[in-house]
Design a protein around this motif. Structure first.
Motif, PDB file in Angstrom:
ATOM      1  N   PHE A   1      43.155  30.313  23.325  1.00 20.95           N
ATOM      2  CA  PHE A   1      42.464  31.411  23.989  1.00 20.95           C
ATOM      3  C   PHE A   1      42.773  32.729  23.267  1.00 20.95           C
ATOM      4  O   PHE A   1      41.886  33.564  23.071  1.00 20.95           O
ATOM      5  CB  PHE A   1      42.870  31.488  25.463  1.00 20.95           C
TER       6      PHE A   1
ATOM      7  N   THR B   1      39.836  35.124  21.683  1.00 22.11           N
ATOM      8  CA  THR B   1      39.660  36.490  22.192  1.00 22.11           C
ATOM      9  C   THR B   1      40.333  37.550  21.315  1.00 22.11           C
ATOM     10  O   THR B   1      40.179  38.746  21.573  1.00 22.11           O
ATOM     11  CB  THR B   1      40.226  36.615  23.617  1.00 22.11           C
TER      12      THR B   1
ATOM     13  N   ASP C   1      43.395  38.267  21.287  1.00 16.56           N
ATOM     14  CA  ASP C   1      44.412  38.936  22.106  1.00 16.56           C
ATOM     15  C   ASP C   1      45.732  38.196  21.881  1.00 16.56           C
ATOM     16  O   ASP C   1      46.051  37.252  22.590  1.00 16.56           O
ATOM     17  CB  ASP C   1      44.008  38.903  23.587  1.00 16.56           C
TER      18      ASP C   1
ATOM     19  N   HIS D   1      47.005  34.344  29.601  1.00 20.43           N
ATOM     20  CA  HIS D   1      46.178  35.521  29.816  1.00 20.43           C
ATOM     21  C   HIS D   1      45.536  35.420  31.202  1.00 20.43           C
ATOM     22  O   HIS D   1      45.097  34.338  31.605  1.00 20.43           O
ATOM     23  CB  HIS D   1      45.043  35.587  28.791  1.00 20.43           C
TER      24      HIS D   1
ATOM     25  N   TYR E   1      42.677  36.526  31.878  1.00 22.29           N
ATOM     26  CA  TYR E   1      41.288  36.147  31.619  1.00 22.29           C
ATOM     27  C   TYR E   1      41.151  34.664  31.281  1.00 22.29           C
ATOM     28  O   TYR E   1      40.085  34.081  31.499  1.00 22.29           O
ATOM     29  CB  TYR E   1      40.681  37.007  30.516  1.00 22.29           C
TER      30      TYR E   1
ATOM     31  N   SER F   1      38.678  32.368  33.262  1.00 19.63           N
ATOM     32  CA  SER F   1      37.666  31.601  32.532  1.00 19.63           C
ATOM     33  C   SER F   1      37.683  30.124  32.886  1.00 19.63           C
ATOM     34  O   SER F   1      36.720  29.400  32.606  1.00 19.63           O
ATOM     35  CB  SER F   1      37.848  31.772  31.018  1.00 19.63           C
TER      36      SER F   1
END
Length: 155
Positions: A35, A39, A41, A63, A65, A69
């Motif tokens: 992830f 992203t 990140d 994360h 997010y 997700s």
């Protein structure tokens, strides 16, 4: 048990329906790293196990997010559609991350159809409230009010 909505009308009538909880799903460091790559990140709290272990958290964390997700994956065990043309994400009204998810934690979705109303093209707009639970913890990792629209089959 997965709830099956067999028509748009049945989905419209589902306001207030408790969808229950789905199956547990394990979060791995590999998933967190993937992830981060998608992203871009790469904050150390997510991807640097040594630095995170030395922090007050004691480990990396997923994360927020990433947890958000996973709602489509986690909610697939709560409900599905048959006899509906398509269902689309419309947006989110509210999202919060009250707790964290560590590698090895197991999460699941608990859901409720909060409200429904007619939408354009014969569709039904609904707000589905989710709590992403972490096994063994009282505080959810994520709470979200997700909006979706289900449309009747095209002729």
């Amino acid at each position: 048990m997965t709830h099956v909505f067999r028509s748009v009308a049945e989905f419209r009538d589902a306001a207030g329906l408790d969808l229950g909880a789905g199956d547990w799903f394990t979060i791995t460091q590999d998933r967190i790293d993937a992830f981060a790559d998608v992203t871009e990140d790469w904050q150390w709290i997510h991807v640097d196990p040594d630095r995170a272990a030395a922090s007050d958290m004691g480990t990396t964390v997923a994360h927020g997010y990433l947890t958000l997700s996973l709602i489509p994956r986690l909610s697939s065990g709560l409900f599905t559609f048959e006899g509906v043309g398509r269902a689309i994400n419309y947006g989110l009204d509210k999202v919060r991350f009250p707790s964290y998810v560590r590698p090895g934690d197991r999460v699941r979705a608990r859901g409720r159809v909060a409200w429904t109303r007619d939408a354009s093209a014969g569709g039904v707009l609904a707000s589905v409230h989710y709590a992403i639970e972490v096994e063994g913890r009282d505080t959810p990792a994520c709470v979200a009010e997700a909006l979706m629209v289900a449309f009747p089959p095209e002729d």
